[in-house]
Write an enzyme that holds these catalytic residues in place. Structure first.
Site, PDB file in Angstrom:
ATOM      1  N   SER A  51       0.840  -1.196   0.000  1.00 61.19           N
ATOM      2  CA  SER A  51       0.000   0.000   0.000  1.00 61.19           C
ATOM      3  C   SER A  51       0.880   1.253   0.000  1.00 61.19           C
ATOM      4  O   SER A  51       1.777   1.394   0.821  1.00 61.19           O
ATOM      5  CB  SER A  51      -0.892  -0.036   1.234  1.00 61.19           C
ATOM      6  OG  SER A  51      -1.696   1.090   1.242  1.00 61.19           O
ATOM      7  N   GLY A  52       0.608   2.141  -0.935  1.00 64.36           N
ATOM      8  CA  GLY A  52       1.373   3.394  -1.017  1.00 64.36           C
ATOM      9  C   GLY A  52       2.601   3.295  -1.895  1.00 64.36           C
ATOM     10  O   GLY A  52       3.377   4.243  -2.006  1.00 64.36           O
ATOM     11  N   THR A 106      -1.521   2.594  -8.156  1.00 67.15           N
ATOM     12  CA  THR A 106      -2.600   3.321  -8.833  1.00 67.15           C
ATOM     13  C   THR A 106      -2.020   4.408  -9.735  1.00 67.15           C
ATOM     14  O   THR A 106      -2.492   4.606 -10.859  1.00 67.15           O
ATOM     15  CB  THR A 106      -3.559   3.914  -7.783  1.00 67.15           C
ATOM     16  OG1 THR A 106      -4.023   2.831  -6.980  1.00 67.15           O
ATOM     17  CG2 THR A 106      -4.732   4.620  -8.412  1.00 67.15           C
ATOM     18  N   ASN A 139      -1.248   5.437   3.134  1.00 68.02           N
ATOM     19  CA  ASN A 139      -1.381   6.131   1.856  1.00 68.02           C
ATOM     20  C   ASN A 139      -2.553   7.099   1.915  1.00 68.02           C
ATOM     21  O   ASN A 139      -3.650   6.712   2.328  1.00 68.02           O
ATOM     22  CB  ASN A 139      -1.609   5.064   0.763  1.00 68.02           C
ATOM     23  CG  ASN A 139      -1.738   5.654  -0.615  1.00 68.02           C
ATOM     24  OD1 ASN A 139      -1.667   6.886  -0.796  1.00 68.02           O
ATOM     25  ND2 ASN A 139      -1.921   4.801  -1.591  1.00 68.02           N
ATOM     26  N   SER A 161      -5.429   5.725  -0.655  1.00 67.77           N
ATOM     27  CA  SER A 161      -5.303   4.273  -0.753  1.00 67.77           C
ATOM     28  C   SER A 161      -6.539   3.660  -1.419  1.00 67.77           C
ATOM     29  O   SER A 161      -7.674   3.991  -1.070  1.00 67.77           O
ATOM     30  CB  SER A 161      -5.127   3.704   0.652  1.00 67.77           C
ATOM     31  OG  SER A 161      -4.934   2.335   0.554  1.00 67.77           O
ATOM     32  N   SER A 162      -6.302   2.785  -2.374  1.00 67.01           N
ATOM     33  CA  SER A 162      -7.427   2.106  -3.041  1.00 67.01           C
ATOM     34  C   SER A 162      -8.005   1.100  -2.053  1.00 67.01           C
ATOM     35  O   SER A 162      -7.288   0.211  -1.598  1.00 67.01           O
ATOM     36  CB  SER A 162      -6.940   1.353  -4.283  1.00 67.01           C
ATOM     37  OG  SER A 162      -6.055   2.148  -5.011  1.00 67.01           O
ATOM     38  N   GLY A 212      -2.705  -3.050  -2.145  1.00 63.06           N
ATOM     39  CA  GLY A 212      -1.423  -3.671  -1.818  1.00 63.06           C
ATOM     40  C   GLY A 212      -1.456  -4.376  -0.477  1.00 63.06           C
ATOM     41  O   GLY A 212      -2.366  -4.177   0.328  1.00 63.06           O
ATOM     42  N   GLU A 264      -0.977  -5.127   3.231  1.00 64.10           N
ATOM     43  CA  GLU A 264      -0.936  -4.153   4.316  1.00 64.10           C
ATOM     44  C   GLU A 264      -1.000  -4.803   5.696  1.00 64.10           C
ATOM     45  O   GLU A 264      -1.621  -5.837   5.885  1.00 64.10           O
ATOM     46  CB  GLU A 264      -2.022  -3.085   4.152  1.00 64.10           C
ATOM     47  CG  GLU A 264      -3.422  -3.598   4.049  1.00 64.10           C
ATOM     48  CD  GLU A 264      -4.407  -2.502   3.678  1.00 64.10           C
ATOM     49  OE1 GLU A 264      -4.031  -1.488   3.049  1.00 64.10           O
ATOM     50  OE2 GLU A 264      -5.587  -2.654   4.049  1.00 64.10           O
TER      51      GLU A 264
END
Ligand SMILES: Nc1ncnc2c1ncn2[C@@H]1O[C@H](COP(=O)(O)OP(=O)(O)OP(=O)(O)O)[C@@H](O)[C@H]1O
Ligand SMILES: [Mg+2]
Length: 1014
Positions: free
Chosen positions: A106-107, A111, A156, A159-160, A383, A385
């Protein structure tokens, strides 16, 4: 790679494959060296490693896009555009589907990377009204999905919180025509709860901060995020790094671009607002401590915005409906329960709205023509996490990352191995950590965590979160990647609560809390039902729920959707972007070595590098290698006329490559060490100047024009070829479809669905029949069995064909043969199946006469046939050699030119023979005729011939009798005798004691009869 070679001394190495040593230290050094110079992309072969710079770099502008368009992957410095371009050209060249797997925690920048790729494809597309509109929709789907599906987390700021797989569809001209998005598991729990330092989905803040006064008024909202319970739990509703006001404008505009109608937009914001209102609905305890709502303003807003009855909504939130047979009983909720139901409603509303939005986007991006399309898929999934408290969502997210890692391992290992195999190069295995063991731990049927979760949720009785944990311990207690408080050793135990289990993921350890896992997994329709009954949106036509509907098992659904995704990806060619997060604090220009090293490790980048270099650091197709370096050898410059492979062999020998330094594959040269290549490249650099002078183009305008024209012709030719190929494939697809459809409907009456198929079946049958026709009239077995559609035709054809064969046969026979056959037909009619010696007679020809040179009576022209016989006297049955002559009116018994007896056909009343193999004939003669001397008994070697002729001349076919046992004969008027027939070991004819003539069966018909005197 060639570009990398040029620039290798400038800032590190642009392709890790060319590092001199493959140690982690060398890897990290190179990465850092480049990152410090804002070079965030580096290759490992065709894989792009990207490090998040946390700052805007001027490397994504249109000039950069132009630069990378149509250029060889390795010609320019590494870039995400180079990958996008290579994938695009591979697709155009091979006319097949591809996908780009973007992974990282993540981050890490997944994306962002996927957006850059999308922008690149949008820029590649030619400008037409249709394409521009599709392109805008694809680009604008991002801000909308991010507003509704992304949120600030600790990792993030954007974050998605859902998985996204997007297909970009291209036609055969390479124009982007449309797209399709698949979304995976939105983290709905965020709607009602956020960890400290995290926010809800962006759209809530955007609406409250950026929404126009009128709109807020219409929705009953305050312009203050802090006013809403669902927005304040993370205590960071307002973030300086996020500009909600601006984002609101972008989203509103994007919604218009993706064609969400005005009224739908109003409804959409209505649902968002009602979620916020719902979050502020608070329950008061009544006298019994049950939840009550009295004239709640927020609830009224919810009811107005969703268009549902406030009373019903209030009941749904505070009572459970229990059905007892026909009756419904309302059982009040306590406050905790009511909050639970309220939150469930909010989550379900939001989740369904998100799904609706994705569908809306898909509808607007969808390309409806059914021509063949190729796709490039972009996979940007949440991602890996790890949080302080990791719930069910993290479990699903991390499981998804495990699956993708597994896919990566499978594909990279496989493709590398396949390349070595295909090229006939020996393969050295590289040790990998294969995370299949963890995937199995989670997803294995009947034994994996998800299956146990399923079982626990469906198990009758009082299953709890802790019984679930116990079941896990029981089933996977000894699994090396699973640990709980009870199973752990003393030191680990200190780090685990009793309600936790820990998974040792490929990317690190994550401790999951089981509390609530069952609940989140089991989205029991019963619990979600209030949302479906009351939201007004998505009012389901299936509102009549079946009573005992099986609960929807979220993780199981997720597992199968991942499985489907993996299958679809495996059918495409894979490309990879591995994103690395540079530091935890999102600071620009800072590379936290420990953090990056950890990611490099778990993403398997070192292993990937080692696999790429397992034997050979560099490989190129012979044509490409020869094209680049041919100037280094007089034998290959300016043109090598032989096979490229031979040219390369000559070239490397000229360059002095040692045998251990390279291997010749089937289509490529493999070079073991980078330094060999560097030496070649250096030689090439030195040669360049000289090359320039030798260039074929003299630089004049005419020359340049010629070259341009040649290039254009080449492009046009290739395009025409590609178009032809596409047309051919389109046609093939249609034919195959029609064939299958026809096959399915082959039993039906003729229709447009099956007519062509049936025509094909008929044609194919006739073609096969043509090759397998019977060769003779007598062959009745060879006829090819027809398919049902041809049965009638086949029968008609068979008859016609046999008639034709008969006709041909008949036309081919001579007059003489015809006469023979006519006689044989008569013989057959009289004797077939009746007399035992008949079958042997078939093949024997009938002659015109059997006595050629003997003394015969001249019976002038009416004489037609003569044959020797042995006549038996009526008295005593003495045998006498005689001849019989047949004329058109009578038969004559003759002894050496002297007529002994004349039998007029008119007085011939019958002809008898036995059914055995003997040759005895009895002519029954009318006794009233005084000239006749009773019946005539004789033996004739040519019995069938004689009798057939007699029958035809005397027209006596009906006078024949084939008799069993005995023939009665008239010896003279009034006096009778008999000829008896029997079988015996020895053939005999003699007068028996009873005065009869005894004929013993005589197998060979031509054997003369020995006479036993009586
Ligand atoms: N190439 C880039 N250039 C500049 N900034 C970047 C780049 N890539 C990422 N970032 C920064 O990092 C942030 C996080 O990136 P991104 O949202 O792409 O991460 P992610 O991998 O998708 O994470 P998640 O799994 O949480 O969705 C971005 O908002 C942006 O600020
Ligand atoms: Mg993301």
């Amino acid at each position: 790679m060639e570009g990398a070679l040029v620039a290798r001394d400038k800032v590190g190495i642009q392709d890790f494959v060319l590092l001199d040593e493959t140690t982690e230290t060398a890897f990290m050094e190179n990465l850092k060296k480049r990152f410090d110079k804002d070079l965030i992309y580096t290759y490992i072969g065709a894989l792009v490693v990207s490090v998040n710079p946390y700052k805007d770099l001027d490397i994504y502008n249109s000039n950069q896009m132009d630069l990378y368009m149509g250029v060889n992957f390795f010609e320019l410095p590494p870039h995400i555009f180079a990958l996008a371009d290579t994938v695009y050209h591979a697709m155009m060249l091979e006319l097949n589907n591809h996908f780009i797997l973007i992974s990282g925690e993540s981050g890490a920048g997944k994306t962002e990377a996927s957006k850059k790729i999308l922008q690149y494809y949008a820029a590649c597309s030619p400008e037409t009204d249709l394409l521009t509109s599709v392109r805008d929709k694809m680009l604008m789907s991002n801000p909308v999905l991010e507003a509704f599906g992304n949120a600030k987390t600790l990792k993030n700021d954007n974050s998605s919180r859902f998985g996204k797989y997007m297909d970009i569809q291209f036609n055969s001209e390479g124009e982007a025509l449309g797209g399709h998005i698949l979304n995976y598991l939105l983290e709905k729990s965020r709607v009602v709860h956020q960890n400290h330092g995290e926010r809800n989905f962006h759209i809530f803040y955007q609406l409250v901060e950026g929404g126009e006064e009128d709109l807020l008024h219409q929705l009953g909202l305050e312009r203050d995020c802090l006013y809403y319970n669902y927005l304040t739990q993370g205590e960071c509703a307002i973030m300086s790094s996020i500009n909600d006001k601006n984002d609101w404008k972008t989203v509103k505009n994007a919604l218009k671009v993706i064609e969400v109608s005005e009224s739908d937009r109003t409804d959409l914001f209505g649902v968002v607002a009602s979620v916020l209102h719902l979050g502020n609905v608070e329950f008061d305890p009544d006298s019994r401590g049950n939840a009550s709502l009295d004239n709640n303003t927020e609830l009224r807003w919810v009811s107005t915005l969703l268009g549902v009855n406030a009373q019903t909504l209030q009941e749904g939130l505070t009572y459970r409906k229990i059905r007892a047979q026909q009756d419904q009983v309302l059982s009040p909720f306590n406050i905790d329960h009511a909050i639970y139901v309220r939150d469930a409603l909010a989550k379900a509303m939001y989740g369904r709205t998100f799904t609706w939005l994705v569908r809306q986007i898909n509808e607007s991006m969808e390309n409806k023509d059914d021509t063949m399309k190729m796709v490039i898929g972009l996979l940007d999934i949440y991602g890996f996490e790890v949080f302080y408290v990791n719930s069910f969502e993290q479990f699903c997210i991390n499981y998804c990352n495990e699956k993708l890692q597994q896919l990566f391992i499978q594909l990279t290992l496989k493709s590398e191995q396949e390349e070595y195999e295909a090229e006939g190069i020996e393969w050295e295995a590289v040790q990998f950590f294969n995370n299949k063991i963890i995937c199995d731990l989670v997803e294995e049927r009947h034994r994996g965590i998800i299956s146990i979760l399923d079982e626990e949720c469906l198990r009758p009785g009082d299953a709890t979160d802790l019984t679930f944990l116990e079941r896990l311990e029981e089933k996977m207690g000894d699994h090396p990647h699973f640990v709980t408080h009870r199973l752990a050793d003393i030191t680990t135990r200190k780090t685990l609560d009793r309600g936790d289990f820990r998974l040792l993921h490929y990317a690190g350890e994550v401790t999951y809390c089981v509390v609530g896992k069952r609940d989140r997994h089991t989205q029991h329709t019963e619990r979600v039902r209030p949302s479906q009954q009351h939201t007004g949106r998505e009012r389901p036509s299936h509102s009549k729920y079946r009573e005992r509907e099986r609960p929807v098992q979220v993780a199981t659904q997720f597992k199968s959707s991942l499985l489907k995704l993996t299958e679809s990806l495996l059918a495409k060619d894979a490309w990879y972007v591995r994103c690395l997060k540079s530091n935890e604090s999102k600071k620009p220009g800072v590379l936290d070595e420990a953090l990056v090293r950890h990611q490099v490790k778990y993403l398997g980048l070192m292993e990937h590098l080692r696999v790429r270099r397992a034997g050979f650091a560099y490989r190129r197709r012979y044509e490409v290698f020869l094209q680049r370096y041919k100037a280094l050898c007089p034998a290959t410059w300016p043109h090598w006329l032989g096979l490229p492979m031979d040219g390369v062999q000559v070239l490397v020998q000229h360059l002095g490559y040692m045998p251990y330094e390279y291997k010749m594959g089937r289509t490529k040269i493999f070079i073991r060490h980078p330094k060999t290549l560097y030496a070649t490249e250096d030689a090439f650099e030195r040669c360049k100047h000289e090359l320039g002078e030798r260039k074929m183009c003299c630089g004049s305008n005419a020359c340049c024009l010629l070259r341009t024209k040649a290039f254009q012709m080449d492009v046009a030719w290739k395009a025409a070829q590609a178009r032809k190929e596409v047309e051919r494939r389109d046609w093939a697809v249609k034919v195959i479809k029609k064939f299958i459809n026809g096959f399915i409907n082959r039993g039906d009456a003729r229709s447009t669905d099956n007519s062509e198929y049936l025509a094909f079946v008929r044609q194919s049958y006739l073609n096969r029949l043509k090759l397998k026709l019977p060769q003779t009239v007598l062959d009745k077995t060879t006829w090819l069995t027809p398919p049902s559609v041809c049965q009638e035709a086949s029968e008609l054809l068979r008859k016609v064909y046999y008639r034709l064969m008969v006709r041909k046969y008949v036309r081919g026979i001579s007059q003489q043969k015809k006469g023979q056959l006519q006689m044989k037909v008569v013989t057959s009619a009289i004797f077939k199946g009746k007399k035992d010696s008949y079958p042997q007679s078939i093949t024997r020809s009938f002659l015109d006469t059997r006595i050629v040179n003997g003394h015969l009576v001249n019976l002038h022209s009416s004489q037609t046939y003569s044959v020797p016989v042995v006549k038996y006297d009526r008295k005593g049955f003495k045998p006498r050699p005689r001849q019989i002559l047949l004329t058109t009116s009578a038969a004559y018994l003759v002894e050496e030119a002297k007529i002994k007896q004349r039998v007029l056909y008119t007085s011939l009343k019958g002809i008898s023979v036995s059914n055995l193999t003997d040759d005895i004939v009895v002519l029954h003669i009318t006794c009233e005729d005084a000239k006749q001397k009773g019946d005539l008994v004789f033996q004739c070697d040519h019995l069938f011939e004689f009798l057939t002729k007699l029958s035809m001349l005397a027209n006596k076919q009906n006078a024949f009798q084939v008799v069993k046992g005995s023939i009665t004969i008239e010896i003279q008027s009034g006096k009778q005798g008999a000829v008896d027939f029997t079988t015996g070991p020895e053939p005999l004819v003699y007068k028996d004691k009873n005065g009869h003539l005894m004929v013993v069966r005589h197998p060979p018909p031509h054997t003369p009869y020995p006479l036993k005197s009586g």
